[in-house]
Design an enzyme around this catalytic site. Sequence first.
Site, PDB file in Angstrom:
ATOM      1  N   SER A 125     -93.254  15.083-120.094  1.00  0.00           N
ATOM      2  CA  SER A 125     -92.334  14.551-120.218  1.00  0.00           C
ATOM      3  C   SER A 125     -93.892  13.006-119.939  1.00  0.00           C
ATOM      4  O   SER A 125     -93.448  12.692-118.076  1.00  0.00           O
ATOM      5  CB  SER A 125     -91.305  14.154-119.845  1.00  0.00           C
ATOM      6  OG  SER A 125     -91.220  12.724-121.080  1.00  0.00           O
ATOM      7  N   GLU A 127     -92.056  10.099-120.266  1.00  0.00           N
ATOM      8  CA  GLU A 127     -91.042   9.476-119.753  1.00  0.00           C
ATOM      9  C   GLU A 127     -90.760   9.910-117.895  1.00  0.00           C
ATOM     10  O   GLU A 127     -90.295   9.025-116.993  1.00  0.00           O
ATOM     11  CB  GLU A 127     -89.360  10.215-119.896  1.00  0.00           C
ATOM     12  CG  GLU A 127     -88.805  10.090-121.071  1.00  0.00           C
ATOM     13  CD  GLU A 127     -87.629   8.521-120.427  1.00  0.00           C
ATOM     14  OE1 GLU A 127     -88.265   7.852-121.319  1.00  0.00           O
ATOM     15  OE2 GLU A 127     -87.348   8.012-120.099  1.00  0.00           O
ATOM     16  N   TYR A 149     -83.222  11.936-117.394  1.00  0.00           N
ATOM     17  CA  TYR A 149     -83.783  13.086-117.765  1.00  0.00           C
ATOM     18  C   TYR A 149     -85.337  13.083-116.219  1.00  0.00           C
ATOM     19  O   TYR A 149     -86.483  14.119-116.599  1.00  0.00           O
ATOM     20  CB  TYR A 149     -84.119  12.522-118.993  1.00  0.00           C
ATOM     21  CG  TYR A 149     -85.054  13.759-119.536  1.00  0.00           C
ATOM     22  CD1 TYR A 149     -84.554  14.646-120.109  1.00  0.00           C
ATOM     23  CD2 TYR A 149     -86.262  12.611-120.155  1.00  0.00           C
ATOM     24  CE1 TYR A 149     -85.593  15.312-121.277  1.00  0.00           C
ATOM     25  CE2 TYR A 149     -87.478  13.347-120.578  1.00  0.00           C
ATOM     26  CZ  TYR A 149     -86.521  15.065-121.143  1.00  0.00           C
ATOM     27  OH  TYR A 149     -87.719  15.501-122.382  1.00  0.00           O
TER      28      TYR A 149
HETATM   29  P1  NAP Z   1     -85.080  19.939-128.447  1.00  0.00           P
HETATM   30  O1  NAP Z   1     -85.785  19.181-129.966  1.00  0.00           O
HETATM   31  O2  NAP Z   1     -84.122  18.689-127.728  1.00  0.00           O
HETATM   32  O3  NAP Z   1     -85.151  21.680-127.984  1.00  0.00           O
HETATM   33  C1  NAP Z   1     -84.962  21.467-126.678  1.00  0.00           C
HETATM   34  C2  NAP Z   1     -84.388  23.054-127.377  1.00  0.00           C
HETATM   35  O4  NAP Z   1     -84.350  23.649-125.649  1.00  0.00           O
HETATM   36  C3  NAP Z   1     -83.394  23.236-127.405  1.00  0.00           C
HETATM   37  O5  NAP Z   1     -84.035  24.244-128.565  1.00  0.00           O
HETATM   38  C4  NAP Z   1     -82.444  24.181-127.123  1.00  0.00           C
HETATM   39  O6  NAP Z   1     -81.370  24.823-127.619  1.00  0.00           O
HETATM   40  C5  NAP Z   1     -82.688  24.347-125.745  1.00  0.00           C
HETATM   41  N1  NAP Z   1     -82.443  24.712-124.510  1.00  0.00           N
HETATM   42  C6  NAP Z   1     -81.398  23.627-124.341  1.00  0.00           C
HETATM   43  N2  NAP Z   1     -80.847  23.710-123.243  1.00  0.00           N
HETATM   44  C7  NAP Z   1     -80.870  25.477-122.695  1.00  0.00           C
HETATM   45  C8  NAP Z   1     -80.413  26.331-122.017  1.00  0.00           C
HETATM   46  N3  NAP Z   1     -79.892  25.760-120.816  1.00  0.00           N
HETATM   47  N4  NAP Z   1     -80.947  27.403-122.724  1.00  0.00           N
HETATM   48  C9  NAP Z   1     -82.182  28.132-122.994  1.00  0.00           C
HETATM   49  N5  NAP Z   1     -82.107  26.901-123.605  1.00  0.00           N
HETATM   50  C10 NAP Z   1     -81.938  25.731-123.683  1.00  0.00           C
HETATM   51  O7  NAP Z   1     -86.848  19.088-127.774  1.00  0.00           O
HETATM   52  P2  NAP Z   1     -87.972  18.981-128.228  1.00  0.00           P
HETATM   53  O8  NAP Z   1     -88.345  17.591-128.862  1.00  0.00           O
HETATM   54  O9  NAP Z   1     -89.168  20.249-129.232  1.00  0.00           O
HETATM   55  O10 NAP Z   1     -88.872  19.069-127.087  1.00  0.00           O
HETATM   56  C11 NAP Z   1     -89.200  20.222-126.396  1.00  0.00           C
HETATM   57  C12 NAP Z   1     -89.929  19.894-124.630  1.00  0.00           C
HETATM   58  O11 NAP Z   1     -90.632  18.927-124.532  1.00  0.00           O
HETATM   59  C13 NAP Z   1     -88.355  19.831-124.066  1.00  0.00           C
HETATM   60  O12 NAP Z   1     -88.245  20.571-123.067  1.00  0.00           O
HETATM   61  C14 NAP Z   1     -88.264  18.473-124.170  1.00  0.00           C
HETATM   62  O13 NAP Z   1     -88.179  17.691-122.938  1.00  0.00           O
HETATM   63  C15 NAP Z   1     -90.391  17.895-123.508  1.00  0.00           C
HETATM   64  N6  NAP Z   1     -90.836  17.304-124.506  1.00  0.00           N
HETATM   65  C16 NAP Z   1     -90.254  16.513-125.845  1.00  0.00           C
HETATM   66  C17 NAP Z   1     -91.247  15.638-126.002  1.00  0.00           C
HETATM   67  C18 NAP Z   1     -91.121  14.803-127.626  1.00  0.00           C
HETATM   68  O14 NAP Z   1     -91.533  13.417-127.919  1.00  0.00           O
HETATM   69  N7  NAP Z   1     -90.566  14.995-128.143  1.00  0.00           N
HETATM   70  C19 NAP Z   1     -92.068  14.536-125.434  1.00  0.00           C
HETATM   71  C20 NAP Z   1     -92.458  15.376-123.590  1.00  0.00           C
HETATM   72  C21 NAP Z   1     -91.378  16.110-123.184  1.00  0.00           C
HETATM   73  P3  NAP Z   1     -80.213  24.841-128.555  1.00  0.00           P
HETATM   74  O15 NAP Z   1     -80.953  24.058-130.102  1.00  0.00           O
HETATM   75  O16 NAP Z   1     -79.525  25.944-128.292  1.00  0.00           O
HETATM   76  O17 NAP Z   1     -79.768  23.092-127.925  1.00  0.00           O
HETATM   77  N1  GDD Z   2     -82.638   7.171-128.775  1.00  0.00           N
HETATM   78  C1  GDD Z   2     -82.089   5.899-130.102  1.00  0.00           C
HETATM   79  N2  GDD Z   2     -81.297   5.109-130.784  1.00  0.00           N
HETATM   80  N3  GDD Z   2     -82.994   5.192-128.838  1.00  0.00           N
HETATM   81  C2  GDD Z   2     -83.079   4.077-129.216  1.00  0.00           C
HETATM   82  C3  GDD Z   2     -82.632   3.031-129.831  1.00  0.00           C
HETATM   83  C4  GDD Z   2     -81.573   4.430-131.066  1.00  0.00           C
HETATM   84  O1  GDD Z   2     -80.580   3.022-131.188  1.00  0.00           O
HETATM   85  N4  GDD Z   2     -83.017   1.705-130.319  1.00  0.00           N
HETATM   86  C5  GDD Z   2     -83.591   1.847-129.025  1.00  0.00           C
HETATM   87  N5  GDD Z   2     -84.052   2.750-129.153  1.00  0.00           N
HETATM   88  C6  GDD Z   2     -85.455   2.966-127.907  1.00  0.00           C
HETATM   89  C7  GDD Z   2     -85.283   3.147-126.811  1.00  0.00           C
HETATM   90  O2  GDD Z   2     -84.199   2.806-126.096  1.00  0.00           O
HETATM   91  C8  GDD Z   2     -86.311   4.329-126.162  1.00  0.00           C
HETATM   92  O3  GDD Z   2     -86.813   2.900-125.887  1.00  0.00           O
HETATM   93  C9  GDD Z   2     -86.850   4.496-127.330  1.00  0.00           C
HETATM   94  O4  GDD Z   2     -86.225   3.713-128.414  1.00  0.00           O
HETATM   95  C10 GDD Z   2     -87.292   5.671-128.126  1.00  0.00           C
HETATM   96  O5  GDD Z   2     -86.219   6.672-127.511  1.00  0.00           O
HETATM   97  P1  GDD Z   2     -86.116   7.959-128.080  1.00  0.00           P
HETATM   98  O6  GDD Z   2     -86.686   8.060-129.724  1.00  0.00           O
HETATM   99  O7  GDD Z   2     -84.097   8.623-127.907  1.00  0.00           O
HETATM  100  O8  GDD Z   2     -87.001   8.958-127.525  1.00  0.00           O
HETATM  101  P2  GDD Z   2     -87.459   8.511-125.670  1.00  0.00           P
HETATM  102  O9  GDD Z   2     -88.417   7.816-125.324  1.00  0.00           O
HETATM  103  O10 GDD Z   2     -86.276   8.130-124.699  1.00  0.00           O
HETATM  104  O11 GDD Z   2     -87.515  10.337-125.530  1.00  0.00           O
HETATM  105  C11 GDD Z   2     -88.057  10.952-125.706  1.00  0.00           C
HETATM  106  O12 GDD Z   2     -89.797  11.414-125.871  1.00  0.00           O
HETATM  107  C12 GDD Z   2     -89.901  11.350-124.064  1.00  0.00           C
HETATM  108  C13 GDD Z   2     -91.110  11.148-123.901  1.00  0.00           C
HETATM  109  O13 GDD Z   2     -91.788  10.472-123.726  1.00  0.00           O
HETATM  110  C14 GDD Z   2     -87.604  12.246-125.480  1.00  0.00           C
HETATM  111  O14 GDD Z   2     -88.195  13.560-126.076  1.00  0.00           O
HETATM  112  C15 GDD Z   2     -87.861  12.574-124.504  1.00  0.00           C
HETATM  113  O15 GDD Z   2     -87.640  14.508-124.817  1.00  0.00           O
HETATM  114  C16 GDD Z   2     -89.633  13.128-124.230  1.00  0.00           C
HETATM  115  O16 GDD Z   2     -89.790  13.569-123.012  1.00  0.00           O
END
Ligand code: NAP
Ligand code: GDD
Length: 324
Positions: A125, A127, A149
Amino acid sequence: MSEKRALVTGITGQDGSYLAEFLLSQGYEVLGMVRRSSTVNFDRIRHFQDEVTIVQGDLLDQMSLLDILREYRPQEVYNLAAQSFVPTSWKQPVLTGEFTALGVTRMLEAVRIIDPEIRFYQASSSEMFGKVRETPQNENTPFYPRSPYGVAKVYGHWITVNYRESYDLFACSGILFNHESPRRGLEFVTHKVTYGAARIKLGLADELRLGNLEARRDWGYAGDYVQAMWLMLQQDEPDDYVIATGETHSVQELCEIAFGYLDLDWREYVVSDPKFFRPAEVDLLVGDASKAHAKLGWEPSVSFEELIRLMVDADMKALQANRG
Ligand code: NAP
Ligand code: GDD
């Protein structure tokens, strides 16, 4: 039986659902790992549930991972499961470390023991860049995570690199910047804003409470990003790649676009509430994906504005359908 079999952990999540669909379209047999729960949460995969094999396992449980690989023998493993919501990682830092950090080692150990020929993808990520050391961020930018995280993801990244170097595994770490879609969890800011704006438009709410409106992110479309995961595992050599659009936008700009698309002025509805501020913030992320462009031929296909509009459209449609 089809030629290629892939295991997707986190198939019930946003990315897992798009990746599974993409792999099916490529002719894969798809195994989706789910953890046991008292009610099924297959909302994102219901439309293709019959085309995948659901297997039960948990990143907390080493034996379940070993058993799945031994029984089903996938050639590719995509480790997408994690505790992925940043604010929860301050409330549950130890659990986040167990899932998001040590869970990666458990899966890598299962690969090493059962079949070291398996190609492994780790969902790393942006992050990890946290308090950024340079802009834009690329594969060589030093990490400075700002949340439990982010710290857990840094561990997951380095253990993936370490298993590649120690055991010669085909293990890749995809450093993905934020990516969104109508399947995004409702607590993440893009979906919170598009859903909140749609509710206000339909008279179902009269305000939207957010945190830091100044934070900037590099937001892309999840459907594009899962293709990059697959491309990484099709190369001759394993490597790590940044996947990003190269554009950054603030939460305020996100509000302007979402509300503006519905002919609303965001300033009349959005309230910045200290409750949603984080103990430590990631102020600015913007990625340099030139390595992925050059080596994988990967490009994003959906602009920020298109992404927000398609999410607003999906939320309006779903809310109107619910009203009957
Ligand atoms: P998400 O919608 O929160 O999905 C997370 C998945 O992980 C869900 O299917 C959840 O299952 C499963 N899970 C959580 N804990 C588990 C455990 N102990 N054993 C087995 N399964 C488990 O996340 P996403 O947005 O699809 O992201 C996918 C991956 O990419 C994550 O690793 C996230 O950290 C990473 N990532 C995401 C982003 C982004 O912007 N979306 C960016 C960078 C990296 P349940 O349905 O049972 O909760
Ligand atoms: N969630 C949330 N809710 N975020 C807010 C809000 C709010 O009400 N208001 C402002 N924000 C700001 C957060 O402080 C952060 O800076 C930004 O919006 C994005 O927040 P999120 O959408 O929660 O995503 P994230 O960047 O913290 O994390 C996501 O992206 C990562 C990749 O950079 C997640 O998907 C992580 O799992 C992923 O790794």
